[in-house]
Design a protein around this motif. Sequence first.
Motif, PDB file in Angstrom:
ATOM      1  N   MET A   1      54.649  44.200  43.902  1.00  8.28           N
ATOM      2  CA  MET A   1      53.482  44.014  44.747  1.00  8.28           C
ATOM      3  C   MET A   1      52.392  45.023  44.398  1.00  8.28           C
ATOM      4  N   LYS A   2      52.787  46.241  44.067  1.00  4.80           N
ATOM      5  CA  LYS A   2      51.800  47.259  43.719  1.00  4.80           C
ATOM      6  C   LYS A   2      51.005  46.853  42.476  1.00  4.80           C
ATOM      7  N   GLU A   3      51.670  46.211  41.529  1.00  8.30           N
ATOM      8  CA  GLU A   3      50.989  45.763  40.319  1.00  8.30           C
ATOM      9  C   GLU A   3      49.922  44.719  40.660  1.00  8.30           C
ATOM     10  N   LYS A   4      50.204  43.818  41.584  1.00  9.19           N
ATOM     11  CA  LYS A   4      49.221  42.815  41.998  1.00  9.19           C
ATOM     12  C   LYS A   4      48.020  43.486  42.657  1.00  9.19           C
ATOM     13  N   GLN A   5      48.259  44.487  43.489  1.00  9.48           N
ATOM     14  CA  GLN A   5      47.160  45.212  44.132  1.00  9.48           C
ATOM     15  C   GLN A   5      46.291  45.899  43.089  1.00  9.48           C
ATOM     16  N   LEU A   6      46.927  46.472  42.073  1.00  8.08           N
ATOM     17  CA  LEU A   6      46.177  47.112  40.999  1.00  8.08           C
ATOM     18  C   LEU A   6      45.340  46.085  40.250  1.00  8.08           C
ATOM     19  N   MET A   7      45.938  44.964  39.923  1.00  4.45           N
ATOM     20  CA  MET A   7      45.214  43.908  39.212  1.00  4.45           C
ATOM     21  C   MET A   7      44.042  43.392  40.043  1.00  4.45           C
ATOM     22  N   ASP A   8      44.252  43.188  41.332  1.00  4.74           N
ATOM     23  CA  ASP A   8      43.175  42.741  42.219  1.00  4.74           C
ATOM     24  C   ASP A   8      42.054  43.775  42.270  1.00  4.74           C
ATOM     25  N   SER A  54      44.607  51.978  31.007  1.00  8.82           N
ATOM     26  CA  SER A  54      45.973  52.063  30.493  1.00  8.82           C
ATOM     27  C   SER A  54      46.853  50.938  31.035  1.00  8.82           C
ATOM     28  N   MET A  55      46.239  49.885  31.526  1.00  7.74           N
ATOM     29  CA  MET A  55      47.013  48.766  32.058  1.00  7.74           C
ATOM     30  C   MET A  55      47.746  48.048  30.931  1.00  7.74           C
ATOM     31  N   LYS A  56      48.974  47.658  31.203  1.00 10.29           N
ATOM     32  CA  LYS A  56      49.761  46.910  30.225  1.00 10.29           C
ATOM     33  C   LYS A  56      49.459  45.429  30.389  1.00 10.29           C
ATOM     34  N   PRO A  57      49.345  44.720  29.247  1.00 11.85           N
ATOM     35  CA  PRO A  57      49.082  43.277  29.333  1.00 11.85           C
ATOM     36  C   PRO A  57      50.239  42.505  29.920  1.00 11.85           C
TER      37      PRO A  57
END
Length: 57
Positions: A1-8, A54-57
């Motif tokens: 869920m944290k990754e989705k928040q970061l992406m948003d 530094s986000m991973k694809p």
Amino acid sequence: MKEKQLMDGVFSYRTTMSLMQRLVSQGVITAEEYANIDTIIAKKHGLSLGSIFSMKP
């Protein structure tokens, strides 16, 4: 869920900053104002330069 928040957050940040870049190119705001807005918007979305680039694809 944290990754989705970061992406948003990154998506919202990039969308906003794209609009701000357009305002710079139109002479509505200065490059200095753009830099200040950049910092404010990144903080608003809980981002740092490291998290944006530094986000991973």
